[in-house]
Design an enzyme around this catalytic site. Structure first.
Site, PDB file in Angstrom:
ATOM      1  N   GLU A 146       0.818  -1.220   0.000  1.00  0.00           N
ATOM      2  CA  GLU A 146       0.000   0.000   0.000  1.00  0.00           C
ATOM      3  C   GLU A 146       0.851   1.269   0.000  1.00  0.00           C
ATOM      4  O   GLU A 146       0.388   2.346   0.394  1.00  0.00           O
ATOM      5  CB  GLU A 146      -0.941  -0.015   1.198  1.00  0.00           C
ATOM      6  CG  GLU A 146      -1.912  -1.175   1.163  1.00  0.00           C
ATOM      7  CD  GLU A 146      -2.853  -1.153   2.354  1.00  0.00           C
ATOM      8  OE1 GLU A 146      -3.734  -0.281   2.396  1.00  0.00           O
ATOM      9  OE2 GLU A 146      -2.698  -2.014   3.234  1.00  0.00           O
ATOM     10  N   PHE A 177     -14.696 -16.072   0.498  1.00  0.00           N
ATOM     11  CA  PHE A 177     -13.595 -15.131   0.288  1.00  0.00           C
ATOM     12  C   PHE A 177     -12.331 -15.650   0.961  1.00  0.00           C
ATOM     13  O   PHE A 177     -12.344 -16.007   2.142  1.00  0.00           O
ATOM     14  CB  PHE A 177     -13.951 -13.750   0.838  1.00  0.00           C
ATOM     15  CG  PHE A 177     -14.904 -12.992  -0.040  1.00  0.00           C
ATOM     16  CD1 PHE A 177     -14.442 -12.269  -1.130  1.00  0.00           C
ATOM     17  CD2 PHE A 177     -16.271 -13.017   0.220  1.00  0.00           C
ATOM     18  CE1 PHE A 177     -15.318 -11.577  -1.942  1.00  0.00           C
ATOM     19  CE2 PHE A 177     -17.150 -12.329  -0.593  1.00  0.00           C
ATOM     20  CZ  PHE A 177     -16.680 -11.611  -1.678  1.00  0.00           C
ATOM     21  N   SER A 186      -6.116  -3.221   2.353  1.00  0.00           N
ATOM     22  CA  SER A 186      -6.696  -2.741   1.097  1.00  0.00           C
ATOM     23  C   SER A 186      -7.065  -3.860   0.130  1.00  0.00           C
ATOM     24  O   SER A 186      -6.909  -3.740  -1.077  1.00  0.00           O
ATOM     25  CB  SER A 186      -5.753  -1.754   0.402  1.00  0.00           C
ATOM     26  OG  SER A 186      -5.776  -0.525   1.068  1.00  0.00           O
ATOM     27  N   SER A 187      -7.549  -4.959   0.669  1.00  0.00           N
ATOM     28  CA  SER A 187      -8.043  -6.082  -0.130  1.00  0.00           C
ATOM     29  C   SER A 187      -6.977  -6.692  -1.026  1.00  0.00           C
ATOM     30  O   SER A 187      -7.287  -7.329  -2.036  1.00  0.00           O
ATOM     31  CB  SER A 187      -9.252  -5.643  -0.978  1.00  0.00           C
ATOM     32  OG  SER A 187     -10.267  -5.093  -0.169  1.00  0.00           O
ATOM     33  N   GLU A 210     -13.576 -16.740   4.599  1.00  0.00           N
ATOM     34  CA  GLU A 210     -14.827 -16.282   5.191  1.00  0.00           C
ATOM     35  C   GLU A 210     -16.000 -16.607   4.274  1.00  0.00           C
ATOM     36  O   GLU A 210     -15.854 -16.622   3.040  1.00  0.00           O
ATOM     37  CB  GLU A 210     -14.786 -14.772   5.438  1.00  0.00           C
ATOM     38  CG  GLU A 210     -13.714 -14.355   6.424  1.00  0.00           C
ATOM     39  CD  GLU A 210     -13.577 -12.848   6.539  1.00  0.00           C
ATOM     40  OE1 GLU A 210     -13.022 -12.377   7.546  1.00  0.00           O
ATOM     41  OE2 GLU A 210     -14.010 -12.136   5.603  1.00  0.00           O
ATOM     42  N   GLU A 211     -17.140 -16.835   4.889  1.00  0.00           N
ATOM     43  CA  GLU A 211     -18.347 -17.069   4.111  1.00  0.00           C
ATOM     44  C   GLU A 211     -18.736 -15.819   3.328  1.00  0.00           C
ATOM     45  O   GLU A 211     -18.383 -14.697   3.683  1.00  0.00           O
ATOM     46  CB  GLU A 211     -19.502 -17.469   5.036  1.00  0.00           C
ATOM     47  CG  GLU A 211     -19.952 -16.341   5.962  1.00  0.00           C
ATOM     48  CD  GLU A 211     -21.209 -16.679   6.741  1.00  0.00           C
ATOM     49  OE1 GLU A 211     -22.023 -17.478   6.250  1.00  0.00           O
ATOM     50  OE2 GLU A 211     -21.371 -16.110   7.836  1.00  0.00           O
ATOM     51  N   MET A 212     -19.469 -16.017   2.262  1.00  0.00           N
ATOM     52  CA  MET A 212     -20.010 -14.916   1.474  1.00  0.00           C
ATOM     53  C   MET A 212     -21.165 -14.266   2.249  1.00  0.00           C
ATOM     54  O   MET A 212     -22.073 -14.949   2.713  1.00  0.00           O
ATOM     55  CB  MET A 212     -20.509 -15.448   0.126  1.00  0.00           C
ATOM     56  CG  MET A 212     -21.346 -14.472  -0.670  1.00  0.00           C
ATOM     57  SD  MET A 212     -20.353 -13.146  -1.369  1.00  0.00           S
ATOM     58  CE  MET A 212     -21.625 -12.214  -2.244  1.00  0.00           C
ATOM     59  N   GLY A 245     -25.128  -8.180   1.511  1.00  0.00           N
ATOM     60  CA  GLY A 245     -25.625  -7.022   2.247  1.00  0.00           C
ATOM     61  C   GLY A 245     -24.890  -5.765   1.838  1.00  0.00           C
ATOM     62  O   GLY A 245     -23.966  -5.796   1.014  1.00  0.00           O
ATOM     63  N   GLU A 288     -22.299  -2.748   2.169  1.00  0.00           N
ATOM     64  CA  GLU A 288     -21.009  -2.508   2.806  1.00  0.00           C
ATOM     65  C   GLU A 288     -21.035  -1.107   3.390  1.00  0.00           C
ATOM     66  O   GLU A 288     -21.177  -0.119   2.662  1.00  0.00           O
ATOM     67  CB  GLU A 288     -19.876  -2.655   1.797  1.00  0.00           C
ATOM     68  CG  GLU A 288     -19.726  -4.071   1.254  1.00  0.00           C
ATOM     69  CD  GLU A 288     -18.502  -4.239   0.381  1.00  0.00           C
ATOM     70  OE1 GLU A 288     -17.431  -3.728   0.767  1.00  0.00           O
ATOM     71  OE2 GLU A 288     -18.610  -4.882  -0.672  1.00  0.00           O
ATOM     72  N   ASP A 321     -15.418  -1.480   9.530  1.00  0.00           N
ATOM     73  CA  ASP A 321     -16.209  -1.837   8.350  1.00  0.00           C
ATOM     74  C   ASP A 321     -17.206  -2.946   8.676  1.00  0.00           C
ATOM     75  O   ASP A 321     -16.863  -3.908   9.385  1.00  0.00           O
ATOM     76  CB  ASP A 321     -15.290  -2.308   7.220  1.00  0.00           C
ATOM     77  CG  ASP A 321     -14.283  -1.241   6.809  1.00  0.00           C
ATOM     78  OD1 ASP A 321     -14.435  -0.085   7.225  1.00  0.00           O
ATOM     79  OD2 ASP A 321     -13.328  -1.585   6.070  1.00  0.00           O
ATOM     80  N   SER A 340     -10.892   9.860   0.877  1.00  0.00           N
ATOM     81  CA  SER A 340     -11.017   8.659   1.710  1.00  0.00           C
ATOM     82  C   SER A 340     -12.231   8.757   2.625  1.00  0.00           C
ATOM     83  O   SER A 340     -12.639   9.840   3.053  1.00  0.00           O
ATOM     84  CB  SER A 340      -9.761   8.460   2.552  1.00  0.00           C
ATOM     85  OG  SER A 340      -8.660   8.118   1.742  1.00  0.00           O
TER      86      SER A 340
END
Length: 351
Positions: free
Chosen positions: A17, A183, A191-192, A221-223, A226, A228, A301, A325
């Site tokens: 990043e 995921f 930052s994903s 993680e489960e999907m 919803g 964000e 988040d 941001s």
């Protein structure tokens, strides 16, 4: 005349990043009150070299700051220095009253520089060593928040060693417990970066390889279906939570490209949700912030599910601080201008 505070702004970093940090620190430099602070800019290259930078601010965002106007330096752990050693001829000490590490991801947001600053005895903006490390590690965050009763996605984790020993056993467990899509994420990355949405066994296997190239521990993680949504939190012992922001990602999920590169994701501030949901998200954000031992600032988040359930996704201890941001924008909407936000963060550091 009041003496200016000697403030170190650390930017760049040996992190995926790095470029985001350059944009964040440029925004801070553009907004900070120069009448209050004697600013010392400390740049860290992607290779981890540290420089005292005296060039133009504009060259930072363009990633042209290295070279002219750079002198090697080190953040000294010696408390009698209380600052940096500039390594030009005879080393000289620049004493710093406070440091704002405007860094994101590994080697900046994970407790490493926080530990160095703690050794040096220099107050710094943001969370301490333990909270920074715990929030950076998604497995640790889930474990602590699960124990405290804060709801999040179902998850499974594995180390590189465990996965190499029996990868089929872990893949079978993921399929049974979480299903598809799911995921796959490096446990320690921001930052994903390195995240994949896997729809079947083949994609899951490839996703594991990618995630393990970024970290030696992976979380799956489960999907969650919803909205964000995000909440900015500010303060030490009695943190305050901002209004809620909503993200409509341009990609299938809010990855690095959607956040910083393509410019097509849409944000709504305040979020298009009811007052009841907003207040509950603000409450959980401040509660989770306290559980994790955060100080100064963090962005929390969430997913707001169709059935009204609120699931915490992650806590970012040095959130993006660019002009667009979410963190500064949420507090601007909540009545705290950008420059005042900087003052408050430095004030919380000095506490």
């Amino acid at each position: 005349m009041t003496k200016k505070m000697s403030l170190g702004l650390v930017f760049g970093g040996a992190s995926s990043e790095y470029e985001v940090s350059l944009l964040s620190v440029t925004s801070v430099l553009n907004q900070i009150d120069r009448e209050k602070y004697d600013i010392h800019r400390i740049g860290i290259t992607k290779d981890g070299a540290m420089f005292y930078y005296t060039g133009e601010d504009s060259r930072i965002a363009e990633n042209k700051w290295q070279g002219e106007g750079c002198v090697p330096c080190v953040l000294s752990p010696d408390r009698t220095h209380h600052g940096i050693l500039v390594l030009e001829g005879t080393p000289r000490v620049i004493r710093l009253d406070c440091v704002f590490p405007v860094l994101h991801g590994k080697n900046g947001e994970d407790g490493t520089i926080q530990g160095l600053l703690t050794m040096a005895g220099i107050p710094f903006v943001g969370c301490g060593t333990l909270a920074s490390a715990a929030c950076m590690d998604k497995v640790t965050t889930h474990t602590m928040l699960d124990k405290a009763g804060v709801l999040g996605a179902k998850w499974r984790s594995v180390t590189q060693h465990e996965y190499a020993r029996d990868n089929d056993a872990f893949l079978n467990e993921v399929e049974h417990a979480l299903g598809y899509p799911c995921f796959v994420k490096p446990a320690n990355a921001g930052s994903s970066v390195g995240i994949t949405k896997a729809h079947d066994r083949a994609e899951l296997t490839d996703a594991m390889t990618l995630a393990l190239s970024h970290d030696s521990k992976v979380i799956v993680e489960e999907m969650i279906t919803g909205l964000e949504v995000e909440c900015a939190v500010l303060g030490n012992e009695e943190p305050i939570a901002s209004c809620i922001g909503e993200i409509a990602p341009s990609n299938e999920f809010y990855d690095y490209n959607a956040k910083y590169l393509d410019g097509k994701s849409v944000t709504y501030i305040p979020a298009r949700i009811g007052e009841k949901e907003s207040e509950e998200i603000r409450r959980i954000a401040a509660h989770a912030y306290t559980i994790m031992g955060c100080r100064g600032f963090s962005r929390v988040d969430f997913f707001l599910c169709e059935n009204g359930e609120i699931l915490l996704n992650e806590i970012n201890t040095i959130p993006g601080f660019t002009s667009i941001s979410m963190y500064p924008q949420l507090f601007i909407e909540s009545g705290i201008p950008y420059s005042e936000l900087i003052d408050r963060l430095i004030g919380y550091a000095m506490e």
